[in-house]
Write an enzyme that holds these catalytic residues in place. Structure first.
Site, PDB file in Angstrom:
ATOM      1  N   CYS A  55       0.840  -1.214   0.000  1.00 18.10           N
ATOM      2  CA  CYS A  55       0.000   0.000   0.000  1.00 18.10           C
ATOM      3  C   CYS A  55       0.874   1.264   0.000  1.00 18.10           C
ATOM      4  CB  CYS A  55      -0.932  -0.014   1.210  1.00 18.10           C
ATOM      5  SG  CYS A  55      -2.089   1.371   1.190  1.00 18.10           S
ATOM      6  N   CYS A  59       0.119   5.133   6.830  1.00 21.09           N
ATOM      7  CA  CYS A  59      -0.538   4.920   8.133  1.00 21.09           C
ATOM      8  C   CYS A  59       0.486   4.285   9.086  1.00 21.09           C
ATOM      9  CB  CYS A  59      -1.765   4.034   7.962  1.00 21.09           C
ATOM     10  SG  CYS A  59      -2.824   4.553   6.594  1.00 21.09           S
ATOM     11  N   CYS A  62       0.389   0.527  10.264  1.00 16.08           N
ATOM     12  CA  CYS A  62      -0.067  -0.548   9.373  1.00 16.08           C
ATOM     13  C   CYS A  62       1.043  -1.461   8.841  1.00 16.08           C
ATOM     14  CB  CYS A  62      -0.839   0.055   8.201  1.00 16.08           C
ATOM     15  SG  CYS A  62      -1.593  -1.248   7.192  1.00 16.08           S
ATOM     16  N   CYS A  99     -16.081  -9.973   5.921  1.00 12.32           N
ATOM     17  CA  CYS A  99     -15.508  -8.661   5.615  1.00 12.32           C
ATOM     18  C   CYS A  99     -14.200  -8.835   4.841  1.00 12.32           C
ATOM     19  CB  CYS A  99     -15.272  -7.912   6.912  1.00 12.32           C
ATOM     20  SG  CYS A  99     -14.535  -6.291   6.666  1.00 12.32           S
ATOM     21  N   CYS A 130     -19.232  -7.177   3.747  1.00  9.63           N
ATOM     22  CA  CYS A 130     -18.576  -5.925   4.113  1.00  9.63           C
ATOM     23  C   CYS A 130     -17.257  -5.863   3.358  1.00  9.63           C
ATOM     24  CB  CYS A 130     -18.317  -5.897   5.623  1.00  9.63           C
ATOM     25  SG  CYS A 130     -17.396  -4.440   6.166  1.00  9.63           S
ATOM     26  N   CYS A 190     -19.700   1.372   8.398  1.00 12.22           N
ATOM     27  CA  CYS A 190     -18.905   0.772   9.477  1.00 12.22           C
ATOM     28  C   CYS A 190     -17.691   1.677   9.646  1.00 12.22           C
ATOM     29  CB  CYS A 190     -18.484  -0.646   9.090  1.00 12.22           C
ATOM     30  SG  CYS A 190     -17.300  -1.379  10.243  1.00 12.22           S
ATOM     31  N   ARG A 262     -17.883  -3.062  17.838  1.00 12.39           N
ATOM     32  CA  ARG A 262     -17.075  -4.277  17.594  1.00 12.39           C
ATOM     33  C   ARG A 262     -15.736  -4.203  18.291  1.00 12.39           C
ATOM     34  NH1 ARG A 262     -17.391  -4.320  12.517  1.00 12.39           N
ATOM     35  NH2 ARG A 262     -19.344  -5.428  12.775  1.00 12.39           N
TER      36      ARG A 262
HETATM   37  N1  SAM Z   1      -6.749   0.186   3.139  1.00 13.85           N
HETATM   38  C1  SAM Z   1      -8.037   0.365   3.671  1.00 13.85           C
HETATM   39  C2  SAM Z   1      -8.137   1.518   4.623  1.00 13.85           C
HETATM   40  O1  SAM Z   1      -7.115   1.893   5.204  1.00 13.85           O
HETATM   41  O2  SAM Z   1      -9.242   2.005   4.827  1.00 13.85           O
HETATM   42  C3  SAM Z   1      -8.606  -0.882   4.329  1.00 13.85           C
HETATM   43  C4  SAM Z   1      -7.730  -1.748   5.187  1.00 13.85           C
HETATM   44  S1  SAM Z   1      -7.098  -1.045   6.702  1.00 13.85           S
HETATM   45  C5  SAM Z   1      -5.952  -2.277   7.169  1.00 13.85           C
HETATM   46  C6  SAM Z   1      -8.445  -1.150   7.849  1.00 13.85           C
HETATM   47  C7  SAM Z   1      -8.234  -0.642   9.262  1.00 13.85           C
HETATM   48  O3  SAM Z   1      -7.471  -1.576  10.015  1.00 13.85           O
HETATM   49  C8  SAM Z   1      -7.481   0.661   9.458  1.00 13.85           C
HETATM   50  O4  SAM Z   1      -8.273   1.780   9.216  1.00 13.85           O
HETATM   51  C9  SAM Z   1      -7.120   0.574  10.938  1.00 13.85           C
HETATM   52  O5  SAM Z   1      -8.136   1.148  11.726  1.00 13.85           O
HETATM   53  C10 SAM Z   1      -7.031  -0.937  11.185  1.00 13.85           C
HETATM   54  N2  SAM Z   1      -5.647  -1.346  11.480  1.00 13.85           N
HETATM   55  C11 SAM Z   1      -4.647  -1.505  10.588  1.00 13.85           C
HETATM   56  N3  SAM Z   1      -3.508  -1.872  11.198  1.00 13.85           N
HETATM   57  C12 SAM Z   1      -3.777  -1.939  12.522  1.00 13.85           C
HETATM   58  C13 SAM Z   1      -2.997  -2.250  13.678  1.00 13.85           C
HETATM   59  N4  SAM Z   1      -1.709  -2.534  13.588  1.00 13.85           N
HETATM   60  N5  SAM Z   1      -3.603  -2.248  14.884  1.00 13.85           N
HETATM   61  C14 SAM Z   1      -4.928  -1.940  14.971  1.00 13.85           C
HETATM   62  N6  SAM Z   1      -5.705  -1.625  13.922  1.00 13.85           N
HETATM   63  C15 SAM Z   1      -5.145  -1.613  12.715  1.00 13.85           C
HETATM   64  C1  DTB Z   2     -11.206  -2.706  11.501  1.00 18.02           C
HETATM   65  O1  DTB Z   2     -11.564  -1.674  12.098  1.00 18.02           O
HETATM   66  N1  DTB Z   2     -10.309  -3.567  11.961  1.00 18.02           N
HETATM   67  C2  DTB Z   2     -10.098  -4.647  11.029  1.00 18.02           C
HETATM   68  C3  DTB Z   2     -11.152  -4.342   9.922  1.00 18.02           C
HETATM   69  N2  DTB Z   2     -11.678  -3.086  10.336  1.00 18.02           N
HETATM   70  C4  DTB Z   2     -10.753  -4.341   8.522  1.00 18.02           C
HETATM   71  C5  DTB Z   2      -8.679  -4.728  10.579  1.00 18.02           C
HETATM   72  C6  DTB Z   2      -7.709  -4.871  11.708  1.00 18.02           C
HETATM   73  C7  DTB Z   2      -6.328  -5.040  11.152  1.00 18.02           C
HETATM   74  C8  DTB Z   2      -5.323  -5.329  12.219  1.00 18.02           C
HETATM   75  C9  DTB Z   2      -3.935  -5.441  11.701  1.00 18.02           C
HETATM   76  C10 DTB Z   2      -3.787  -6.470  10.613  1.00 18.02           C
HETATM   77  O2  DTB Z   2      -4.024  -7.679  10.862  1.00 18.02           O
HETATM   78  O3  DTB Z   2      -3.438  -6.073   9.494  1.00 18.02           O
HETATM   79 FE1  SF4 Z   3      -2.928   1.174   3.281  1.00 16.76          FE
HETATM   80 FE2  SF4 Z   3      -2.763   0.072   5.686  1.00 16.76          FE
HETATM   81 FE3  SF4 Z   3      -3.302   2.656   5.458  1.00 16.76          FE
HETATM   82 FE4  SF4 Z   3      -5.168   0.824   4.692  1.00 16.76          FE
HETATM   83  S1  SF4 Z   3      -4.397   1.174   6.769  1.00 16.76           S
HETATM   84  S2  SF4 Z   3      -4.552   2.684   3.585  1.00 16.76           S
HETATM   85  S3  SF4 Z   3      -3.813  -0.794   3.935  1.00 16.76           S
HETATM   86  S4  SF4 Z   3      -1.389   1.649   4.843  1.00 16.76           S
END
Ligand code: SAM
Ligand code: DTB
Ligand code: SF4
Length: 325
Positions: A55, A59, A62, A99, A130, A190, A262
């Protein structure tokens, strides 16, 4: 269906809730919870990463951001057969919602037909669908709705003020614009956030104010406990005080009473007792299945045992859903 919100929340009002004695806050949250959800019942959502890694966004939390060295490699979009098998297994294990997440900054028009096809696979199984695919245009939101999409996940993650400390490659307004497009297309919203990013209580309150003042309020609110990922800028963030996390769940329940709150990422780091407190505070949905997107989640069997020990029933699939999405 969606109903309009009942009041305009302010950060000051939310901070007052945070300052309540813990037991008074939980009593208030549980009282409100029972008005809207009379049964002690849990909704189970299973996640599948349909597009891993690579990606372009930054973030800071992430594991799928290409710029951090987290060991995640970029893969192609999963094929419909693999997705269907995963969804069938999730349904057989008791999940009602499936989802699908993609490590994208935004959905590209060229990928819309493939995503629409995956949504249709889920709907054929009678599950709620979802997806979380990053930013959307109006016409993409409409196409997802036409494919039968029930929910779109798009988190605001934190307060408007703290957002730029965590993500610099897009703005809070970009996030709100996509949520607006999802809502206008008639898809359930959501949206939630992450606790433990290093934000202040004021920021946690600000995030909840943003979510609660959406009109209508979101139908699902995921509260994630940061999973610190080695290689990301937040790898050394200390864990949040568990009671502060439970307080945040309780306040989400009070402010957004009709939503599914959730308990999302980070449950492997929580004790059974902490999860039980979150359920008492009003969490009535969990991610279910041994993996989130990249990171681990409790084993399904362990979750079923926990719910059983607490006498919490699992929400069943309503077969009519597949005809009325
Ligand atoms: N790329 C899309 C976006 O960012 O909207 C969808 C996938 S993204 C991984 C979905 C959500 O996962 C993020 O908005 C964040 O709230 C959560 N998330 C990602 N990494 C995480 C982490 N290390 N710990 C907790 N939540 C996380
Ligand atoms: C959300 O709020 N949490 C989920 C789902 N929406 C997509 C994702 C959590 C991701 C946690 C880190 C990972 O496994 O990548
Ligand atoms: Fe990309 Fe992760 Fe950010 Fe979603 S949360 S936009 S997958 S870097």
């Amino acid at each position: 269906m969606s109903e309009t919100k009942e009041q305009n929340w302010t950060v000051d009002a939310v901070l007052k809730l945070y300052e309540l004695p813990f037991n008074d806050l939980l009593y208030q949250a549980q009282t409100i919870h029972r008005q809207y959800f009379p049964q002690s019942e849990m909704q189970l959502s299973t996640l599948l990463n349909i597009k891993d890694g690579g990606c372009p966004e930054d973030c800071h939390y992430c594991p799928q951001a290409a710029r951090y060295h987290t060991g995640v490699t970029a893969k192609k979009l999963l094929d419909p057969e693999t997705v269907r098998k995963n969804a069938e297994a999730a349904k057989a294990a008791g999940a009602t919602r499936f989802c699908m997440g993609a490590a994208w900054r935004e959905l590209k028009d060229r990928d819309v037909p493939a995503i629409a096809n995956l949504i249709q696979e889920i709907k054929k199984l009678g599950m709620e669908s979802c997806v979380t695919l990053g930013m959307l245009t109006d016409s993409q939101a409409e196409a997802l709705k036409n494919a039968g999409l029930d929910y779109y996940n798009h988190n605001v993650d934190t307060s408007p003020e703290y957002y730029q400390e965590i993500i610099t490659t897009r703005t809070y307004d970009d996030r709100l614009q996509t949520l607006n497009r999802v809502r206008n297309a008639g898809i359930h919203v959501c949206s939630g956030g992450i606790i433990g990013l290093g934000e202040s209580r004021h920021d946690r309150a600000g995030m909840l104010v943003t979510l609660a003042n959406l009109d209508p309020q979101p139908e699902s609110v995921p509260i994630n406990n940061l999973v610190p990922i080695p290689g990301t800028p937040l790898e050394n963030r200390p864990p949040i005080d568990p009671f502060e996390f439970v307080r945040t769940v309780a306040i989400a329940r009070i402010m957004i009473p009709k939503t599914r709150v959730r308990l999302s990422a980070g449950r492997t780091a929580m004790s059974d007792e902490m999860q039980a407190l979150c359920f008492l505070a009003g969490a009535n949905s969990i991610h279910y299945g041994q993996k989130l997107l990249i990171t681990a989640n409790p084993e399904a069997k362990k979750d079923r045992e926990l719910l059983d020990r607490l006498g919490i029933k699992i929400e069943a699939i309503q077969e009519t859903r597949q005809h009325c999405s």
